[in-house]
Scaffold this motif. Structure first.
Motif, mmCIF file in Angstrom:
data_model
loop_
_atom_site.group_PDB
_atom_site.id
_atom_site.type_symbol
_atom_site.label_atom_id
_atom_site.label_comp_id
_atom_site.label_asym_id
_atom_site.label_seq_id
_atom_site.Cartn_x
_atom_site.Cartn_y
_atom_site.Cartn_z
ATOM 1 N N ILE A 8 45.034 20.459 21.670
ATOM 2 C CA ILE A 8 44.096 20.369 22.794
ATOM 3 C C ILE A 8 44.659 21.084 24.012
ATOM 4 O O ILE A 8 43.940 21.806 24.708
ATOM 5 C CB ILE A 8 43.780 18.897 23.107
ATOM 6 N N ARG A 9 45.963 20.925 24.270
ATOM 7 C CA ARG A 9 46.589 21.624 25.397
ATOM 8 C C ARG A 9 46.553 23.136 25.170
ATOM 9 O O ARG A 9 46.300 23.907 26.106
ATOM 10 C CB ARG A 9 48.022 21.140 25.595
ATOM 11 N N ARG A 10 46.786 23.563 23.930
ATOM 12 C CA ARG A 10 46.722 24.993 23.614
ATOM 13 C C ARG A 10 45.303 25.522 23.794
ATOM 14 O O ARG A 10 45.098 26.644 24.264
ATOM 15 C CB ARG A 10 47.202 25.241 22.187
ATOM 16 N N LEU A 11 44.314 24.713 23.431
ATOM 17 C CA LEU A 11 42.922 25.105 23.615
ATOM 18 C C LEU A 11 42.615 25.287 25.090
ATOM 19 O O LEU A 11 41.981 26.278 25.494
ATOM 20 C CB LEU A 11 42.003 24.047 22.995
ATOM 21 N N ASN A 139 35.278 17.790 29.692
ATOM 22 C CA ASN A 139 36.727 17.649 29.523
ATOM 23 C C ASN A 139 37.220 16.270 29.935
ATOM 24 O O ASN A 139 38.293 15.835 29.512
ATOM 25 C CB ASN A 139 37.467 18.701 30.351
ATOM 26 N N ALA A 140 36.447 15.588 30.778
ATOM 27 C CA ALA A 140 36.863 14.278 31.291
ATOM 28 C C ALA A 140 36.366 13.133 30.414
ATOM 29 O O ALA A 140 36.590 11.969 30.741
ATOM 30 C CB ALA A 140 36.348 14.092 32.716
ATOM 31 N N HIS A 141 35.708 13.455 29.305
ATOM 32 C CA HIS A 141 35.165 12.439 28.417
ATOM 33 C C HIS A 141 35.658 12.680 26.995
ATOM 34 O O HIS A 141 36.240 13.718 26.700
ATOM 35 C CB HIS A 141 33.629 12.453 28.489
ATOM 36 N N ALA A 142 35.407 11.729 26.114
ATOM 37 C CA ALA A 142 36.013 11.757 24.777
ATOM 38 C C ALA A 142 35.206 12.562 23.758
ATOM 39 O O ALA A 142 35.121 12.191 22.594
ATOM 40 C CB ALA A 142 36.208 10.327 24.285
ATOM 41 N N HIS A 143 34.616 13.669 24.208
ATOM 42 C CA HIS A 143 33.907 14.549 23.284
ATOM 43 C C HIS A 143 34.906 15.277 22.383
ATOM 44 O O HIS A 143 36.055 15.501 22.779
ATOM 45 C CB HIS A 143 33.093 15.594 24.053
ATOM 46 N N PRO A 144 34.480 15.701 21.194
ATOM 47 C CA PRO A 144 35.331 16.582 20.401
ATOM 48 C C PRO A 144 35.624 17.857 21.195
ATOM 49 O O PRO A 144 34.797 18.293 22.002
ATOM 50 C CB PRO A 144 34.471 16.885 19.162
ATOM 51 N N HIS A 149 34.235 25.494 28.220
ATOM 52 C CA HIS A 149 34.325 24.441 29.227
ATOM 53 C C HIS A 149 32.902 24.157 29.685
ATOM 54 O O HIS A 149 32.209 25.052 30.170
ATOM 55 C CB HIS A 149 35.195 24.894 30.395
ATOM 56 N N ILE A 150 32.447 22.908 29.530
ATOM 57 C CA ILE A 150 31.034 22.581 29.720
ATOM 58 C C ILE A 150 30.871 21.471 30.760
ATOM 59 O O ILE A 150 31.571 20.458 30.719
ATOM 60 C CB ILE A 150 30.406 22.130 28.384
ATOM 61 N N TRP A 151 29.935 21.689 31.683
ATOM 62 C CA TRP A 151 29.481 20.632 32.575
ATOM 63 C C TRP A 151 28.122 20.163 32.088
ATOM 64 O O TRP A 151 27.306 20.957 31.617
ATOM 65 C CB TRP A 151 29.346 21.136 34.011
ATOM 66 N N LYS A 152 27.860 18.865 32.213
ATOM 67 C CA LYS A 152 26.616 18.279 31.723
ATOM 68 C C LYS A 152 25.861 17.616 32.879
ATOM 69 O O LYS A 152 26.416 16.774 33.591
ATOM 70 C CB LYS A 152 26.928 17.245 30.634
ATOM 71 N N LEU A 153 24.590 18.015 33.069
ATOM 72 C CA LEU A 153 23.691 17.352 34.016
ATOM 73 C C LEU A 153 22.714 16.501 33.217
ATOM 74 O O LEU A 153 22.105 16.990 32.264
ATOM 75 C CB LEU A 153 22.895 18.371 34.837
ATOM 76 N N VAL A 154 22.562 15.238 33.608
ATOM 77 C CA VAL A 154 21.611 14.356 32.923
ATOM 78 C C VAL A 154 20.619 13.816 33.948
ATOM 79 O O VAL A 154 21.001 13.193 34.939
ATOM 80 C CB VAL A 154 22.316 13.183 32.218
ATOM 81 N N PHE A 155 19.337 14.072 33.684
ATOM 82 C CA PHE A 155 18.260 13.625 34.568
ATOM 83 C C PHE A 155 17.541 12.423 33.945
ATOM 84 O O PHE A 155 17.537 12.245 32.732
ATOM 85 C CB PHE A 155 17.244 14.745 34.790
ATOM 86 N N LEU A 156 16.917 11.621 34.795
ATOM 87 C CA LEU A 156 16.057 10.526 34.346
ATOM 88 C C LEU A 156 14.627 11.039 34.268
ATOM 89 O O LEU A 156 14.100 11.598 35.232
ATOM 90 C CB LEU A 156 16.137 9.359 35.320
ATOM 91 N N GLY A 157 13.998 10.876 33.099
ATOM 92 C CA GLY A 157 12.621 11.318 32.925
ATOM 93 C C GLY A 157 11.672 10.142 32.723
ATOM 94 O O GLY A 157 12.050 9.122 32.140
ATOM 95 N N ARG A 158 10.436 10.287 33.207
ATOM 96 C CA ARG A 158 9.404 9.268 33.027
ATOM 97 C C ARG A 158 8.288 9.857 32.173
ATOM 98 O O ARG A 158 7.759 10.924 32.466
ATOM 99 C CB ARG A 158 8.852 8.818 34.384
ATOM 100 N N ILE A 159 7.912 9.146 31.118
ATOM 101 C CA ILE A 159 6.915 9.646 30.164
ATOM 102 C C ILE A 159 5.545 9.791 30.830
ATOM 103 O O ILE A 159 5.076 8.889 31.524
ATOM 104 C CB ILE A 159 6.799 8.707 28.955
#
Length: 209
Positions: A8-11, A139-144, A149-159
């Motif tokens: 992981i450090r090498r990656l 990188n700050a979470h336990a993803h494989p 290097h990925i940032w994730k935005l999560v929005f709340l949606g209403r049907i």
């Protein structure tokens, strides 16, 4: 891709080398500098190939479209809940596992509009975007581990309305109890993140790294 701590450090080091090379090539004006940055990129490609058990040429092709100043890639997703507090998940065609509707951010589309579009294409539901729930650095979470290097935005949606799946990346959609989630695509979302999103929407809060 399952890696130990050293790998992981090498990656992380290889991704950083590649980012330096990409940014250097963007700003370099002399052929000498461009040659050196190309060499650094080649070293990074070889390292990433070794770590991920991919061919170095395949890694180079994967990053071939990455140019300009190096930035994290942006993954935009949407958390949609029904009247019984079940969450909407979609089954990914790529691995047969479940995730929040979403994907890479599209050029020319705002993050919120991107999230609504992904829900419509991947689940058939049309939604209004209510607010931003989370900004996470993967990188700050336990993803494989990921090559990017990925940032994730999560929005709340209403049907608003239901419809038919129109995209090609998912094969099924359904609502699930928070405490009875199906097998998740962990490279996209983690069980603890779904629980956190439910907590954030119930308490009108936003989470960020």
């Amino acid at each position: 891709m399952t890696l130990d701590g050293v790998s992981i450090r090498r990656l992380e080091q290889a991704r950083r080398l590649l980012a330096i090379a990409q940014t250097g090539l963007h700003y370099a004006t002399s052929d000498f500098d461009k040659e050196r940055y190309d060499e650094i990129a080649g070293i990074a490609h070889a390292q990433l190939a070794e770590i991920s058990s991919m061919d170095a040429q395949a890694v180079a092709q994967l990053f071939a479209l990455e140019s300009g100043y190096a930035n994290p890639k942006l993954d935009v997703r949407c958390a949609v809940f029904d009247d019984t507090s079940r969450i909407l998940l979609v089954r990914e065609r790529a691995d047969g596992l479940w995730s929040l509707p979403g994907g890479w951010a599209d050029v020319g589309v705002s993050p919120a509009a991107n999230a609504a579009k992904e829900v419509r294409e991947e689940s058939g539901y049309s939604v209004d975007i209510v607010r931003l729930l989370a900004v996470w650095d993967m990188n700050a979470h336990a993803h494989p581990p990921s090559l990017f290097h990925i940032w994730k935005l999560v929005f709340l949606g209403r049907i608003v309305t239901a419809g038919e799946l129109v995209g090609a990346e998912t094969i099924e959609a359904g609502f699930f109890d928070i405490d009875a989630l199906p097998a998740l695509s962990l490279g996209r979302v983690l069980p603890e993140q779904i629980r956190r999103l439910d907590e954030l929407r119930r308490h009108d809060r936003t989470d960020f790294d």
